[in-house]
Design an enzyme around this catalytic site. Structure first.
Site, PDB file in Angstrom:
ATOM      1  N   CYS A 274      49.690  27.724  39.724  1.00  8.48           N
ATOM      2  CA  CYS A 274      48.641  28.504  41.236  1.00  8.48           C
ATOM      3  C   CYS A 274      47.465  28.563  40.784  1.00  8.48           C
ATOM      4  O   CYS A 274      46.251  27.957  41.502  1.00  8.48           O
ATOM      5  CB  CYS A 274      49.701  29.594  42.070  1.00  8.48           C
TER       6      CYS A 274
HETATM    7  N1  SAJ Z   1      47.285  35.780  33.394  1.00  5.84           N
HETATM    8  C1  SAJ Z   1      45.908  36.296  32.451  1.00  5.84           C
HETATM    9  N2  SAJ Z   1      46.589  37.555  32.457  1.00  5.84           N
HETATM   10  C2  SAJ Z   1      45.993  38.405  33.124  1.00  5.84           C
HETATM   11  C3  SAJ Z   1      47.157  38.336  34.810  1.00  5.84           C
HETATM   12  C4  SAJ Z   1      47.712  36.503  33.856  1.00  5.84           C
HETATM   13  O1  SAJ Z   1      45.774  35.615  31.553  1.00  5.84           O
HETATM   14  O2  SAJ Z   1      45.834  39.259  33.595  1.00  5.84           O
HETATM   15  C5  SAJ Z   1      47.559  34.380  33.087  1.00  5.84           C
HETATM   16  C6  SAJ Z   1      49.366  34.783  32.983  1.00  5.84           C
HETATM   17  O3  SAJ Z   1      49.619  34.488  31.287  1.00  5.84           O
HETATM   18  C7  SAJ Z   1      49.230  32.885  33.184  1.00  5.84           C
HETATM   19  C8  SAJ Z   1      48.107  32.611  33.882  1.00  5.84           C
HETATM   20  O4  SAJ Z   1      47.257  34.093  33.845  1.00  5.84           O
HETATM   21  O5  SAJ Z   1      48.903  31.932  32.176  1.00  5.84           O
HETATM   22  C9  SAJ Z   1      48.523  32.994  36.200  1.00  5.84           C
HETATM   23  O6  SAJ Z   1      49.210  34.626  35.957  1.00  5.84           O
HETATM   24  P1  SAJ Z   1      49.636  34.715  37.242  1.00  5.84           P
HETATM   25  O7  SAJ Z   1      50.419  36.273  36.915  1.00  5.84           O
HETATM   26  O8  SAJ Z   1      48.549  35.300  38.103  1.00  5.84           O
HETATM   27  O9  SAJ Z   1      51.202  34.202  37.450  1.00  5.84           O
HETATM   28  P2  SAJ Z   1      51.146  33.254  38.441  1.00  5.84           P
HETATM   29  O10 SAJ Z   1      50.583  32.249  38.520  1.00  5.84           O
HETATM   30  O11 SAJ Z   1      53.001  33.256  38.424  1.00  5.84           O
HETATM   31  O12 SAJ Z   1      50.894  33.382  39.749  1.00  5.84           O
HETATM   32  C10 SAJ Z   1      51.952  33.825  40.635  1.00  5.84           C
HETATM   33  C11 SAJ Z   1      50.647  33.742  42.099  1.00  5.84           C
HETATM   34  N3  SAJ Z   1      51.929  34.081  43.434  1.00  5.84           N
HETATM   35  C12 SAJ Z   1      51.677  33.196  44.127  1.00  5.84           C
HETATM   36  O13 SAJ Z   1      51.165  32.494  44.538  1.00  5.84           O
HETATM   37  C13 SAJ Z   1      53.065  33.756  45.398  1.00  5.84           C
HETATM   38  C14 SAJ Z   1      49.717  35.329  42.032  1.00  5.84           C
HETATM   39  O14 SAJ Z   1      49.445  34.675  43.606  1.00  5.84           O
HETATM   40  C15 SAJ Z   1      50.858  36.427  42.394  1.00  5.84           C
HETATM   41  O15 SAJ Z   1      49.573  37.629  42.250  1.00  5.84           O
HETATM   42  C16 SAJ Z   1      51.430  36.631  40.692  1.00  5.84           C
HETATM   43  O16 SAJ Z   1      52.219  35.614  40.791  1.00  5.84           O
HETATM   44  C17 SAJ Z   1      51.732  37.610  39.998  1.00  5.84           C
HETATM   45  O17 SAJ Z   1      51.339  38.727  41.012  1.00  5.84           O
HETATM   46  O18 SAJ Z   1      53.438  37.338  39.684  1.00  5.84           O
END
Ligand code: SAJ
Length: 437
Positions: A274
């Site tokens: 995403c």
């Molecule tokens: N990450 C960081 N630092 C952070 C947060 C994330 O490095 O502070 C990295 C994670 O390790 C990962 C990437 O970014 O590699 C994405 O992480 P994410 O927490 O955004 O997780 P995703 O990709 O599963 O995003 C999903 C998305 N959900 C949908 O699109 C419906 C996102 O909108 C959500 O906010 C997120 O899950 C969530 O909150 O868990």
């Protein structure tokens, strides 16, 4: 009674037949929710294997336990098929297919176009078609609508079209389909009305917006917000490193601000299907309008530079031990794109491993959820069995994904050097020298 009113009646009486195209981590939970709302649901997926599993009542999605799926299949409420033909009887179709990026970072709309063309071939008067796949603003009006306007169908009168972004967060223990507000934007007010009626049966709160383009943009704002803020905090980490400041201390203290701040955390890069992908759908669309989406591009530049930054950290840490990276054994802990998931798509761990190998390091990894990974050049690497011996054999242990299953004190007690990119380890109490990102 108008065609719209007939559809509304079937939706309100739960006598409508609901179709879902794409039975992955978005489509299957949606299909289950509609079936539990008492609709007869037809799920379509190209994978005969998935269809066979589903029709045996066996789930392949972690968020949908088999015991929740089985009764719906056995009662006949939910059934799966590989044939779009079976959707002729459907009153509504929600399309939940992938929208990846090509290698060129251009949108790959092939799955959407194939599914919409297949739905158009069986579309009929009174049908509602909703696209859920994350995409660039304008997709619904420019790609979906023209393909549906065949055999005398007129949008808003005898066929209804909307966009409703998926908000499924795999393995989220708190939020699922029913309790995550759902944004819906119809091509016409009548389209919005029937789409709201459909989703109100499966979601506690439906949020109508004025157009499908607005709804497409809502999703892109949500995920661009994350990508840009992750890019910002990664740059904060680079700046703190230069200033000799502990960025983790700074973030934790800033997070005490009860308003106007939201913590994000540095990491080895941006993974998942995403966040690294969705913002490029927006910047691609704006490029066609001669506008450069600077925040998206800058965040991407910083986020994609993090794997190399991690490798340089490892190289410098080994150098302080008078060891060259070349010939050193490096054990990578965690390759999934984020904690406690079994998904490695776009994971920065793959870049870190390749960059370490290019510099002559002897790299092995362990991940409790990922048995093997495919690296650049299609080389396959299997997860090494985890043991304290594995840790003790390493010149450097690199924490890339901070899975909850790891015992971080044990890692500190049995490693000589740890590069911790997730601030997973407790304050130094073991034998290991710890280098934080
Ligand atoms: N990450 C960081 N630092 C952070 C947060 C994330 O490095 O502070 C990295 C994670 O390790 C990962 C990437 O970014 O590699 C994405 O992480 P994410 O927490 O955004 O997780 P995703 O990709 O599963 O995003 C999903 C998305 N959900 C949908 O699109 C419906 C996102 O909108 C959500 O906010 C997120 O899950 C969530 O909150 O868990």
């Amino acid at each position: 009674m108008t065609i719209k009113d007939e559809l509304l009646q079937r939706l309100n009486q739960r006598t409508a037949c609901v179709g879902v195209v794409g039975l992955g981590y978005v489509g299957l939970p949606l299909a289950v929710e509609f079936a539990e709302a008492s609709f007869s649901v037809i799920g379509v997926d190209l994978s005969a294997e998935k269809v066979a599993l589903l029709n045996r009542g066996e789930s392949y999605i972690l968020d949908i336990p088999t015991e929740r799926l089985k009764p719906l299949v056995e009662s006949g409420r939910l059934r799966a098929t590989t044939r779009y033909e079976d959707l002729r009887q459907a009153d509504t179709v929600s399309i939940c297919v992938p929208t990846p990026l090509r290698k060129t970072k251009d949108p790959d709309m092939s799955y959407v176009i194939e599914s919409v063309d297949a739905v158009a071939a069986i579309s009929h008067e009174g049908m509602l078609v909703v696209l859920e796949s994350t995409t660039y603003p304008g997709t619904t009006e420019e790609i979906i609508v023209p393909r549906l306007l065949n055999n005398g169908l007129r949008v808003g009168e005898n066929v209804f079209v909307a966009f409703s972004p998926e908000r499924v967060d795999p393995s989220n223990p708190r939020y699922g389909i029913r309790n995550t507000p759902k944004v819906v934007g119809g091509v016409t007010p009548a389209c919005t009305e029937v789409a709201v009626a459909l989703y109100s049966t499966a979601v506690d709160r439906v949020v109508p917006v004025s157009t499908p383009t607005a709804a497409e943009m809502v999703k892109l704002l949500e995920n661009t917000f994350r990508a840009v803020n992750i890019g910002l905090v990664n740059e904060m980490a680079l700046m703190c490193d230069k200033l000799g400041i502990n960025v983790w201390e700074v973030i934790h203290a800033a997070a005490t601000k009860p308003f106007g701040f939201m913590p994000f955390y540095p990491g080895p890069g941006l993974g998942g299907h995403c966040i690294p992908v969705d913002p490029h759908y927006l910047s691609w669309k704006l490029k066609a309008l001669n506008y450069n989406a600077r925040f998206i591009e800058l965040a991407s530049e910083i986020n994609t530079s993090m794997p190399l930054y991690v490798v340089n950290k490892v190289m410098n840490a080994l150098n302080d031990d008078r060891k060259a990276l070349r010939g050193s054994k490096v054990v990578v802990l965690g390759v999934a794109y984020k904690r406690d998931v079994n998904d490695v798509r776009e994971s920065p761990a793959l870049d870190v491993i390749s960059l370490l190998q290019e510099r002559g390091a002897d790299v092995v990894y362990h991940d409790p959820y990922i048995d093997q990974v495919r690296l650049e050049g299609d080389a396959v690497m299997a997860s090494a069995p985890y043991s304290t011996d594995l840790l003790e054999s390493a010149d450097c242990v690199v924490i890339i994904t901070d899975h909850s299953k790891y015992n971080w004190q044990e890692v500190l007690d049995h490693s000589r050097l740890v590069v911790d990119t997730r601030h997973a380890t407790p304050p130094r109490t073991g034998q290991a020298r710890v280098v934080l990102l």
